[in-house]
Design a protein around this motif. Structure first.
Motif, PDB file in Angstrom:
ATOM      1  N   GLY A 191       0.890  -1.101  -0.034  1.00  0.00           N
ATOM      2  CA  GLY A 191      -0.020  -0.093  -0.121  1.00  0.00           C
ATOM      3  C   GLY A 191       0.914   1.207   0.043  1.00  0.00           C
ATOM      4  O   GLY A 191       1.986   1.184  -0.060  1.00  0.00           O
ATOM      5  N   GLU A 192       0.073   2.298  -0.105  1.00  0.00           N
ATOM      6  CA  GLU A 192       0.927   3.581   0.011  1.00  0.00           C
ATOM      7  C   GLU A 192       0.325   4.819   0.830  1.00  0.00           C
ATOM      8  O   GLU A 192      -1.021   4.754   0.690  1.00  0.00           O
ATOM      9  N   VAL A 193       0.851   5.370   1.662  1.00  0.00           N
ATOM     10  CA  VAL A 193       0.442   6.628   2.339  1.00  0.00           C
ATOM     11  C   VAL A 193       1.148   7.878   1.988  1.00  0.00           C
ATOM     12  O   VAL A 193       2.162   7.881   1.525  1.00  0.00           O
ATOM     13  N   LYS A 194       0.247   9.126   2.194  1.00  0.00           N
ATOM     14  CA  LYS A 194       1.012  10.380   1.631  1.00  0.00           C
ATOM     15  C   LYS A 194       1.107  11.092   2.799  1.00  0.00           C
ATOM     16  O   LYS A 194       0.081  11.424   3.701  1.00  0.00           O
ATOM     17  N   VAL A 195       2.266  11.828   3.245  1.00  0.00           N
ATOM     18  CA  VAL A 195       2.654  12.208   4.047  1.00  0.00           C
ATOM     19  C   VAL A 195       3.104  13.682   3.829  1.00  0.00           C
ATOM     20  O   VAL A 195       4.117  13.774   2.897  1.00  0.00           O
ATOM     21  N   ALA A 196       2.698  14.783   4.303  1.00  0.00           N
ATOM     22  CA  ALA A 196       3.181  16.158   4.199  1.00  0.00           C
ATOM     23  C   ALA A 196       4.115  16.673   5.271  1.00  0.00           C
ATOM     24  O   ALA A 196       3.810  16.671   6.388  1.00  0.00           O
ATOM     25  N   ILE A 197       5.142  17.075   4.635  1.00  0.00           N
ATOM     26  CA  ILE A 197       6.278  17.661   5.766  1.00  0.00           C
ATOM     27  C   ILE A 197       6.190  19.181   5.638  1.00  0.00           C
ATOM     28  O   ILE A 197       6.385  19.654   4.524  1.00  0.00           O
ATOM     29  N   VAL A 198       5.539  19.635   6.548  1.00  0.00           N
ATOM     30  CA  VAL A 198       5.560  21.252   6.397  1.00  0.00           C
ATOM     31  C   VAL A 198       6.483  21.900   7.043  1.00  0.00           C
ATOM     32  O   VAL A 198       6.520  21.868   8.389  1.00  0.00           O
ATOM     33  N   ARG A 241       4.840  -2.184   6.168  1.00  0.00           N
ATOM     34  CA  ARG A 241       4.799  -2.829   4.670  1.00  0.00           C
ATOM     35  C   ARG A 241       4.112  -1.802   3.713  1.00  0.00           C
ATOM     36  O   ARG A 241       3.273  -2.443   2.935  1.00  0.00           O
ATOM     37  N   VAL A 242       4.252  -0.680   4.137  1.00  0.00           N
ATOM     38  CA  VAL A 242       3.751   0.485   3.014  1.00  0.00           C
ATOM     39  C   VAL A 242       4.608   1.403   2.424  1.00  0.00           C
ATOM     40  O   VAL A 242       5.701   1.519   3.115  1.00  0.00           O
ATOM     41  N   LYS A 243       4.483   1.945   1.525  1.00  0.00           N
ATOM     42  CA  LYS A 243       5.349   2.948   1.054  1.00  0.00           C
ATOM     43  C   LYS A 243       4.964   4.252   1.381  1.00  0.00           C
ATOM     44  O   LYS A 243       3.788   4.632   1.452  1.00  0.00           O
ATOM     45  N   VAL A 244       5.941   5.024   1.870  1.00  0.00           N
ATOM     46  CA  VAL A 244       5.607   6.229   2.359  1.00  0.00           C
ATOM     47  C   VAL A 244       5.915   7.353   1.337  1.00  0.00           C
ATOM     48  O   VAL A 244       7.061   7.565   1.190  1.00  0.00           O
ATOM     49  N   SER A 245       5.061   8.191   0.512  1.00  0.00           N
ATOM     50  CA  SER A 245       4.942   9.242  -0.330  1.00  0.00           C
ATOM     51  C   SER A 245       5.211  10.467   0.545  1.00  0.00           C
ATOM     52  O   SER A 245       4.166  10.606   1.004  1.00  0.00           O
ATOM     53  N   GLY A 269      -5.403  16.113   0.739  1.00  0.00           N
ATOM     54  CA  GLY A 269      -5.202  14.856  -0.037  1.00  0.00           C
ATOM     55  C   GLY A 269      -3.984  14.104   0.563  1.00  0.00           C
ATOM     56  O   GLY A 269      -3.943  12.979   0.277  1.00  0.00           O
ATOM     57  N   PHE A 270      -3.573  14.525   1.877  1.00  0.00           N
ATOM     58  CA  PHE A 270      -2.492  13.822   2.788  1.00  0.00           C
ATOM     59  C   PHE A 270      -3.347  12.902   3.573  1.00  0.00           C
ATOM     60  O   PHE A 270      -4.378  13.201   4.374  1.00  0.00           O
ATOM     61  N   HIS A 271      -2.623  11.668   3.983  1.00  0.00           N
ATOM     62  CA  HIS A 271      -3.186  10.930   5.151  1.00  0.00           C
ATOM     63  C   HIS A 271      -2.441  11.332   6.556  1.00  0.00           C
ATOM     64  O   HIS A 271      -2.760  10.711   7.583  1.00  0.00           O
ATOM     65  N   ALA A 272      -1.458  12.191   6.494  1.00  0.00           N
ATOM     66  CA  ALA A 272      -0.818  12.552   7.825  1.00  0.00           C
ATOM     67  C   ALA A 272       0.061  13.684   7.556  1.00  0.00           C
ATOM     68  O   ALA A 272       0.496  13.938   6.534  1.00  0.00           O
ATOM     69  N   ILE A 273       0.330  14.598   8.718  1.00  0.00           N
ATOM     70  CA  ILE A 273       0.975  16.019   8.518  1.00  0.00           C
ATOM     71  C   ILE A 273       2.153  15.966   9.481  1.00  0.00           C
ATOM     72  O   ILE A 273       1.936  15.520  10.699  1.00  0.00           O
ATOM     73  N   LEU A 274       3.457  16.210   9.029  1.00  0.00           N
ATOM     74  CA  LEU A 274       4.241  16.134  10.086  1.00  0.00           C
ATOM     75  C   LEU A 274       5.170  17.631  10.056  1.00  0.00           C
ATOM     76  O   LEU A 274       5.269  18.107   8.776  1.00  0.00           O
ATOM     77  N   PRO A 311       9.542   3.905  17.295  1.00  0.00           N
ATOM     78  CA  PRO A 311       8.279   3.650  17.654  1.00  0.00           C
ATOM     79  C   PRO A 311       7.123   4.852  17.356  1.00  0.00           C
ATOM     80  O   PRO A 311       6.242   4.456  16.623  1.00  0.00           O
ATOM     81  N   LEU A 312       7.757   6.084  17.429  1.00  0.00           N
ATOM     82  CA  LEU A 312       6.634   7.043  17.123  1.00  0.00           C
ATOM     83  C   LEU A 312       6.605   7.209  15.524  1.00  0.00           C
ATOM     84  O   LEU A 312       5.231   7.377  15.263  1.00  0.00           O
ATOM     85  N   PHE A 313       7.481   7.027  14.865  1.00  0.00           N
ATOM     86  CA  PHE A 313       7.371   7.035  13.578  1.00  0.00           C
ATOM     87  C   PHE A 313       6.643   5.616  12.788  1.00  0.00           C
ATOM     88  O   PHE A 313       5.813   5.786  11.931  1.00  0.00           O
ATOM     89  N   ALA A 314       7.011   4.491  13.370  1.00  0.00           N
ATOM     90  CA  ALA A 314       6.030   3.567  12.969  1.00  0.00           C
ATOM     91  C   ALA A 314       4.587   3.570  13.280  1.00  0.00           C
ATOM     92  O   ALA A 314       3.710   3.128  12.413  1.00  0.00           O
ATOM     93  N   ASP A 315       4.187   4.151  14.485  1.00  0.00           N
ATOM     94  CA  ASP A 315       2.866   4.239  14.702  1.00  0.00           C
ATOM     95  C   ASP A 315       2.153   5.320  13.987  1.00  0.00           C
ATOM     96  O   ASP A 315       1.123   5.277  13.767  1.00  0.00           O
ATOM     97  N   PHE A 316       3.052   6.375  13.835  1.00  0.00           N
ATOM     98  CA  PHE A 316       2.413   7.448  12.925  1.00  0.00           C
ATOM     99  C   PHE A 316       2.116   6.958  11.717  1.00  0.00           C
ATOM    100  O   PHE A 316       1.029   7.359  10.859  1.00  0.00           O
ATOM    101  N   VAL A 317       2.925   5.975  10.959  1.00  0.00           N
ATOM    102  CA  VAL A 317       2.482   5.505   9.498  1.00  0.00           C
ATOM    103  C   VAL A 317       1.457   4.656   9.806  1.00  0.00           C
ATOM    104  O   VAL A 317       0.630   4.569   8.831  1.00  0.00           O
TER     105      VAL A 317
END
Length: 548
Positions: free
Chosen positions: A288-295, A320-324, A344-349, A532-538
């Motif tokens: 799968g793929e998730v989209k993350v915005a780094i602001v 097991r996903v690609k982080v775009s 359009g993003f699934h998460a914001i950092l 751990p924080l990044f794994a759970d964030f994704v």
């Protein structure tokens, strides 16, 4: 006594010496050897701490509080060996040490010269921890021929001569440019680079040749002949889709075997590369793929957020996903509504940073994530701005801000809910700072303990732990005076310093995943041990992706 591999570069910079060094360290580990990696940088800054990210990329921080070159991040990510202050040094630090000794009278009134005083200082640094590991890999920054790097080249030449025969080898990285007009690779730049190296008394034992095209056997033979290197020690290095392919790619072309042959280690232990086979499988077989915005404010240079980008990749591997990743300039939101940019993003950092530029845009990004229930991870300044957003919009402090943006003007513009950190506890003593102190090395740096609230989301993420230790790099802190009012609105202070004075973690209770941390969890993340924080964030982003 350790064996030493000195890694140098030629022709052009940015060939990937750091990545090659890290990959070699991983391969030696796979054969059962212990390793430590070091970086010797020729620039005159005492450390990278005060350098703009546009100048030198991100600043990597060690557990013991050293601000170092970003290559040490590669070293840690590939080997899992925690870097130390003694693993990074610059010309500025070397000269500073020499001058301090001269002022103390350590040289007994002698004339201070590059040889032997500066080179001796470099050699002393190289030898630190000599008896701790099987291999010490030392990367020399810059390229052969650089004026500022000459003392380092002379020092490693002397060092190799003073050691017993067979304890030091030299590995040189060069570029084979491809001329489209003639349709051929050119070896002459590599020949000249090796000639330059040999002119200062260093003969490479292994040549790593970067190329965008396959290197024909006849060209490898030519390089071996004219550079006086064994044919099997001329190692091709091609572009890769992922840096985590490097250990397997270098093993397949014989880099680790060439190094062991140069040390005459025979028979060589067989490697266990299962760790890297699994890493490659997770990269190339994402489900799968998730989209993350780094602001952020340094989005024009991705190296400014190198560890964050890699930690997101590690989080993707864990799930097991690609982080775009898409880099979004925070200043845009100071002029425009963030919704069209972030919907359009699934998460914001929102990462760390310094200075006022772009902060209002980051605050609006935090508000968007809170109101729209989008997973949000705020790191360092990203946490502080999330608290400022909450103070403005949830407890009515309309002019909430930070002392970081006030003190330079001499005129108060905000009610500071983030203040300049003047003292904190480190071990058994209290460190103190003032706003007038020098900028370099005066922040709260290195590993500190955070006490986690029982039952909090962050405690669950860390496997139910009540205490964690993470690395810090900041000089401003959220003011504890506003804790009660903010917690009444649902922003829980779920992590605190052991003395209860410094907020380490905040999280919104009624949000699927909204966490701000004062530390930098990305600095300890590895492909085979994601933070751990990044794994759970994704994971949270993945859950959002399934709902969309």
């Amino acid at each position: 006594m350790a064996r030493y591999v000195f890694i140098t570069g030629g022709v052009v910079s940015s060939l990937g010496k750091g990545l090659t060094s890290a990959a070699l360290g991983a391969l030696l580990q796979a054969r059962g050897f212990s390793v430590r990696l070091r970086k010797l940088d020729p620039y005159l800054n005492v450390d990278p701490g005060t350098m703009s990210p546009f100048e030198h990329g991100e600043v990597f921080v060690t557990d013991d509080g050293a601000e170092t070159d970003l290559d040490l991040g590669h070293y840690e990510r590939f080997t899992g060996v925690a870097a130390r202050a003694t693993d990074s040094v610059s010309s500025g630090r070397i000269y500073s040490n020499v001058l301090e000794k001269e002022r103390r009278g350590d040289y007994l009134g002698k004339t201070i010269q590059v040889i032997p005083h500066v080179t001796n200082e470099i050699k002393d640094f190289i030898a630190i921890g000599d008896d701790e590991v099987d291999f010490m890999l030392c990367e020399i920054g810059g390229t052969v021929g650089d004026i500022e790097a000459l003392p380092f080249f002379e020092a490693i030449r002397q060092f190799s001569q003073e050691r017993p025969r067979g304890e030091c080898i030299f590995m040189h990285l060069t570029l084979l440019p491809y001329l489209a007009a003639s349709g051929e690779l050119k070896t002459k730049p590599t020949q000249h680079s090796v000639k330059e190296l040999r002119s200062i008394g260093i003969a490479p034992d292994v040549l790593v040749c970067r190329s965008e095209h396959p290197i024909p056997e006849k060209e490898r033979e030519k390089i071996a002949l004219f550079c006086n290197v064994r044919l099997d020690a001329v190692i091709p290095a091609y572009d890769l889709k992922s840096i985590y392919e490097a250990p397997m790619a270098y093993h397949n072309v014989g880099l680790d075997q060439a190094v062991l042959d140069a040390f005459q280690i025979s028979p060589a232990p067989k490697p266990d590369l299962s760790r890297w086979v699994d890493v490659q499988d997770r990269i190339h077989n994402a489900e799968g793929e998730v989209k993350v915005a780094i602001v952020g404010k340094y989005v024009q240079l991705e190296d400014a957020y190198k560890s964050i980008r890699e930690a997101l990749t590690h989080g993707g591997m864990a799930n097991r996903v690609k982080v775009s990743v898409e880099w979004v300039d925070a200043e845009i939101f100071e002029r425009e509504d963030p919704a069209p940019w972030l919907e359009g993003f699934h998460a914001i950092l929102v990462p760390g940073g310094f200075g006022e530029r772009g902060t209002e845009g980051k605050i609006r990004a935090a508000q968007f994530a809170r109101e729209r229930k989008i997973p949000y991870l705020g790191i360092c300044l990203g946490m502080q701005l999330a608290v400022i957003e909450a103070a403005r919009n949830m407890i009515g402090i309309d002019d909430a801000g930070s002392e970081e943006f006030d003190h330079d003007t001499g005129k108060k513009r905000f009610t500071p809910v983030v203040y300049h950190l003047k003292e904190w506890v480190r071990g058994n003593y209290t460190e103190k700072r003032s706003a007038s102190d020098d900028k370099g090395g005066t922040m709260r740096l290195g590993a500190y303990t955070a006490v986690l609230a029982e039952g909090s989301k962050v405690s669950q993420i860390y496997g139910g732990a009540t205490e964690i230790e993470e690395r810090h790099r900041h000089r401003y802190e959220v003011d504890i005076r506003y804790r009660e009012a903010l917690e009444a609105k649902g922003l829980k202070f779920s992590g605190m310093s052991p003395d209860g004075r410094l907020p380490e973690i905040v999280e919104w209770e009624d949000h699927p995943w909204f966490i701000g941390v004062q530390f930098h969890p990305e600095l300890k993340s590895k492909p085979f041990a994601p933070a751990p924080l990044f794994a759970d964030f994704v994971r949270a982003a993945k859950d959002i992706e399934r709902l969309v």
